[in-house]
Write a protein that holds these residues in place. Structure first.
Motif, PDB file in Angstrom:
ATOM      1  N   ILE A 187      36.472  32.386  38.638  1.00 46.88           N
ATOM      2  CA  ILE A 187      37.295  32.359  39.852  1.00 46.88           C
ATOM      3  C   ILE A 187      36.466  32.985  40.959  1.00 46.88           C
ATOM      4  O   ILE A 187      36.036  34.148  40.856  1.00 46.88           O
ATOM      5  N   GLY A 188      36.248  32.210  42.041  1.00 48.56           N
ATOM      6  CA  GLY A 188      35.350  32.687  43.075  1.00 48.56           C
ATOM      7  C   GLY A 188      33.953  32.840  42.509  1.00 48.56           C
ATOM      8  O   GLY A 188      33.427  31.934  41.853  1.00 48.56           O
ATOM      9  N   GLU A 189      33.347  33.981  42.721  1.00 46.37           N
ATOM     10  CA  GLU A 189      31.985  34.210  42.228  1.00 46.37           C
ATOM     11  C   GLU A 189      31.960  35.083  40.982  1.00 46.37           C
ATOM     12  O   GLU A 189      30.895  35.598  40.601  1.00 46.37           O
ATOM     13  N   HIS A 190      33.105  35.211  40.312  1.00 48.57           N
ATOM     14  CA  HIS A 190      33.182  36.143  39.186  1.00 48.57           C
ATOM     15  C   HIS A 190      33.776  35.477  37.953  1.00 48.57           C
ATOM     16  O   HIS A 190      34.613  34.576  38.053  1.00 48.57           O
ATOM     17  N   ASP A 191      33.351  35.955  36.794  1.00 52.63           N
ATOM     18  CA  ASP A 191      33.862  35.481  35.514  1.00 52.63           C
ATOM     19  C   ASP A 191      34.889  36.479  34.981  1.00 52.63           C
ATOM     20  O   ASP A 191      34.624  37.692  34.954  1.00 52.63           O
ATOM     21  N   TRP A 192      36.024  35.957  34.561  1.00 50.60           N
ATOM     22  CA  TRP A 192      37.094  36.763  33.989  1.00 50.60           C
ATOM     23  C   TRP A 192      37.222  36.405  32.508  1.00 50.60           C
ATOM     24  O   TRP A 192      37.544  35.269  32.168  1.00 50.60           O
ATOM     25  N   HIS A 193      36.963  37.374  31.659  1.00 52.20           N
ATOM     26  CA  HIS A 193      37.005  37.150  30.220  1.00 52.20           C
ATOM     27  C   HIS A 193      38.419  37.425  29.689  1.00 52.20           C
ATOM     28  O   HIS A 193      39.034  38.429  30.049  1.00 52.20           O
ATOM     29  N   VAL A 194      38.898  36.540  28.836  1.00 54.26           N
ATOM     30  CA  VAL A 194      40.216  36.699  28.219  1.00 54.26           C
ATOM     31  C   VAL A 194      40.061  37.566  26.975  1.00 54.26           C
ATOM     32  O   VAL A 194      39.318  37.208  26.048  1.00 54.26           O
ATOM     33  N   GLU A 195      40.737  38.703  26.963  1.00 49.45           N
ATOM     34  CA  GLU A 195      40.703  39.619  25.818  1.00 49.45           C
ATOM     35  C   GLU A 195      42.135  39.786  25.326  1.00 49.45           C
ATOM     36  O   GLU A 195      42.995  40.272  26.063  1.00 49.45           O
ATOM     37  N   VAL A 196      42.371  39.357  24.099  1.00 51.14           N
ATOM     38  CA  VAL A 196      43.729  39.268  23.572  1.00 51.14           C
ATOM     39  C   VAL A 196      44.040  40.486  22.703  1.00 51.14           C
ATOM     40  O   VAL A 196      43.252  40.867  21.828  1.00 51.14           O
ATOM     41  N   GLY A 197      45.182  41.076  22.970  1.00 49.24           N
ATOM     42  CA  GLY A 197      45.715  42.144  22.135  1.00 49.24           C
ATOM     43  C   GLY A 197      47.025  41.717  21.513  1.00 49.24           C
ATOM     44  O   GLY A 197      47.546  40.630  21.790  1.00 49.24           O
ATOM     45  N   CYS A 206      44.700  39.906  28.296  1.00 45.30           N
ATOM     46  CA  CYS A 206      44.179  40.725  29.383  1.00 45.30           C
ATOM     47  C   CYS A 206      43.014  39.974  30.022  1.00 45.30           C
ATOM     48  O   CYS A 206      42.336  39.186  29.349  1.00 45.30           O
ATOM     49  N   LEU A 207      42.773  40.203  31.303  1.00 39.74           N
ATOM     50  CA  LEU A 207      41.666  39.574  32.016  1.00 39.74           C
ATOM     51  C   LEU A 207      40.676  40.656  32.427  1.00 39.74           C
ATOM     52  O   LEU A 207      41.021  41.584  33.159  1.00 39.74           O
ATOM     53  N   HIS A 208      39.436  40.516  31.964  1.00 38.56           N
ATOM     54  CA  HIS A 208      38.412  41.549  32.177  1.00 38.56           C
ATOM     55  C   HIS A 208      37.261  40.938  32.961  1.00 38.56           C
ATOM     56  O   HIS A 208      36.604  40.001  32.493  1.00 38.56           O
ATOM     57  N   CYS A 209      37.007  41.444  34.146  1.00 41.63           N
ATOM     58  CA  CYS A 209      35.884  41.017  34.970  1.00 41.63           C
ATOM     59  C   CYS A 209      34.830  42.119  34.934  1.00 41.63           C
ATOM     60  O   CYS A 209      34.980  43.157  35.589  1.00 41.63           O
ATOM     61  N   ARG A 210      33.780  41.895  34.179  1.00 41.62           N
ATOM     62  CA  ARG A 210      32.759  42.924  34.019  1.00 41.62           C
ATOM     63  C   ARG A 210      31.966  43.137  35.304  1.00 41.62           C
ATOM     64  O   ARG A 210      31.556  44.262  35.611  1.00 41.62           O
ATOM     65  N   SER A 211      31.735  42.075  36.063  1.00 41.41           N
ATOM     66  CA  SER A 211      30.943  42.222  37.275  1.00 41.41           C
ATOM     67  C   SER A 211      31.655  43.047  38.333  1.00 41.41           C
ATOM     68  O   SER A 211      31.023  43.771  39.113  1.00 41.41           O
ATOM     69  N   LEU A 212      32.991  42.978  38.363  1.00 45.88           N
ATOM     70  CA  LEU A 212      33.772  43.795  39.289  1.00 45.88           C
ATOM     71  C   LEU A 212      34.152  45.147  38.690  1.00 45.88           C
ATOM     72  O   LEU A 212      34.600  46.045  39.407  1.00 45.88           O
ATOM     73  N   GLY A 213      34.019  45.273  37.364  1.00 46.83           N
ATOM     74  CA  GLY A 213      34.445  46.506  36.708  1.00 46.83           C
ATOM     75  C   GLY A 213      35.952  46.672  36.715  1.00 46.83           C
ATOM     76  O   GLY A 213      36.459  47.794  36.878  1.00 46.83           O
ATOM     77  N   VAL A 214      36.683  45.565  36.491  1.00 50.47           N
ATOM     78  CA  VAL A 214      38.141  45.560  36.594  1.00 50.47           C
ATOM     79  C   VAL A 214      38.738  44.876  35.373  1.00 50.47           C
ATOM     80  O   VAL A 214      38.196  43.865  34.899  1.00 50.47           O
TER      81      VAL A 214
END
Length: 375
Positions: A187-197, A206-214
């Motif tokens: 999304i945009g210039e960032h990758d959001w990884h799906v992490e399932v609990g 959960c959505l984890h964007c490592r490049s944004l640290g969010v």
């Protein structure tokens, strides 16, 4: 390390705050002690993704349309991501996807649970004879189901509260795009990884964007309250606390300086510290249950004062009992509790671990919670 909160208040309803590049934070009202749910917008080049939607009532719908008119820079919503199936997260999914003719993204288990929930009337909450059998087995009085039924009927006949946490979705999407653990949304210039609990719900994304640290954590990781983890009559032999503990072990790999964006309370730093606290809290509760069942067999209902100190109404009792059963089932899985069925048809729990005397520390446990949290 204590948790750190970079924001000291929530955005006013109908407004958004940019919390990271291309990520906006907003709130929608809820009833009860929670007062609100946190929702998020992620900006793409030609539109936005909504993460969770709030309750299915007119107040929330109207606030969303205010957001659409004032906060989206004239761009449409391209997709709706729902972290899980609870009503404060899916309530406007149908409204938003219909309005923008955009897809819904969910994990498979959450989507089908949500569809079932969205079409389920209050009278079915107790699961009929299955519910009667379930609550009897775990120690509830014979008239408990009648009291629960009366509670649902009273709520459904009364004028609906604008912010009731049990508000059903007015509509729910007839289809979806499936999210899986390990998927990536660009999304945009960032990758959001799906992490399932799991544990609080069956397949929570959960959505984890490592490049944004969010990380957008939904109800899987909350900074102050502890999400409800319960066994219900619909799956009486489930072991959700085992799933929950294992999920949190995996989430401990999250980088320490990740800004966690939860569904409730304030965004925070200190994810590993919080996960360790949550795991330790439930371990403490299970040890207290073992100690209580050491000299005398107990029903799950007998164990409620170990976990909760406040008088519980019919709905709170249902949630609290589910949590007590979840703790017992994990202890059974660990071979620390034994369950037997008495002549009265009730289940009785007794501690069986010979190492308990070495591990026990009666009188030194966390104080019982005030009441179960309805998230």
């Amino acid at each position: 390390m204590a948790l750190q909160y970079p924001y000291d208040s929530h955005p006013p309803s109908g407004t958004t705050v940019e919390i990271a590049e291309g990520v906006r934070w907003l709130t929608m009202p809820m009833g009860g002690s929670l007062t609100h749910i946190n929702l998020y917008l992620i900006e793409d080049a030609d539109g936005w993704f909504v993460v969770d939607t709030g309750l299915g009532n007119t107040e929330t719908r109207d606030l969303w349309h205010r957001i659409f008119d004032s906060e989206l820079k004239g761009k449409p919503v391209k997709g709706v991501v729902c972290t899980h199936m609870h009503p404060d997260h899916i309530g406007q999914a149908g409204e938003i996807t219909d309005h923008f003719r955009c897809p819904l993204y969910m994990t498979r288990a959450e989507y089908y649970q949500a569809r079932s929930f969205a079409t389920m009337g209050p009278s079915s909450r107790g699961s009929g004879w299955l519910g009667e059998q379930f609550y009897h087995r775990y120690g509830m009085p014979s008239d408990y189901m009648q009291r629960v039924q009366a509670m649902w009927e009273s709520r459904s006949s009364a004028a609906p509260a604008k912010t009731s946490s049990m508000t059903m979705p007015a509509s729910f999407p007839a289809g979806y795009q499936r999210l899986r653990h390990g998927d990536m949304l660009t999304i945009g210039e960032h990758d959001w990884h799906v992490e399932v609990g799991s544990g609080h719900s069956p397949e929570h994304a959960c959505l984890h964007c490592r490049s944004l640290g969010v990380m957008i954590s939904g109800d899987q990781i909350l900074p102050v309250i502890t999400s409800n983890v319960s066994v219900h009559a619909t799956e009486p032999e489930a072991n959700p606390l085992k799933d929950w503990m294992e999920s949190h072990d995996r989430f401990l790999d999250t980088p320490e300086r990740t800004l966690v964006l939860p569904a409730h309370n304030l965004p925070f730093y200190g994810v590993r510290e919080r996960l360790r606290d949550l795991i330790a809290h439930h371990e403490d509760r299970m040890l207290a249950i073992e100690e209580t069942c050491q000299d005398e067999a107990r029903t799950a209902k007998d164990l409620l004062p170990v976990l909760f100190k406040r008088h519980l109404d019919a709905r709170q009792m249902m949630m609290a009992l589910g949590e007590a059963i979840a703790h017992c089932h994990l202890l059974m899985h660990r071979n620390r509790l034994e369950r037997r069925e008495g002549e009265d048809g009730r289940f009785w729990f007794r501690s069986v671990d010979p190492d308990l005397k070495r591990r026990a520390h009666p009188g030194q446990h966390d104080a019982p919670d005030d009441r179960p949290i309805m998230v």
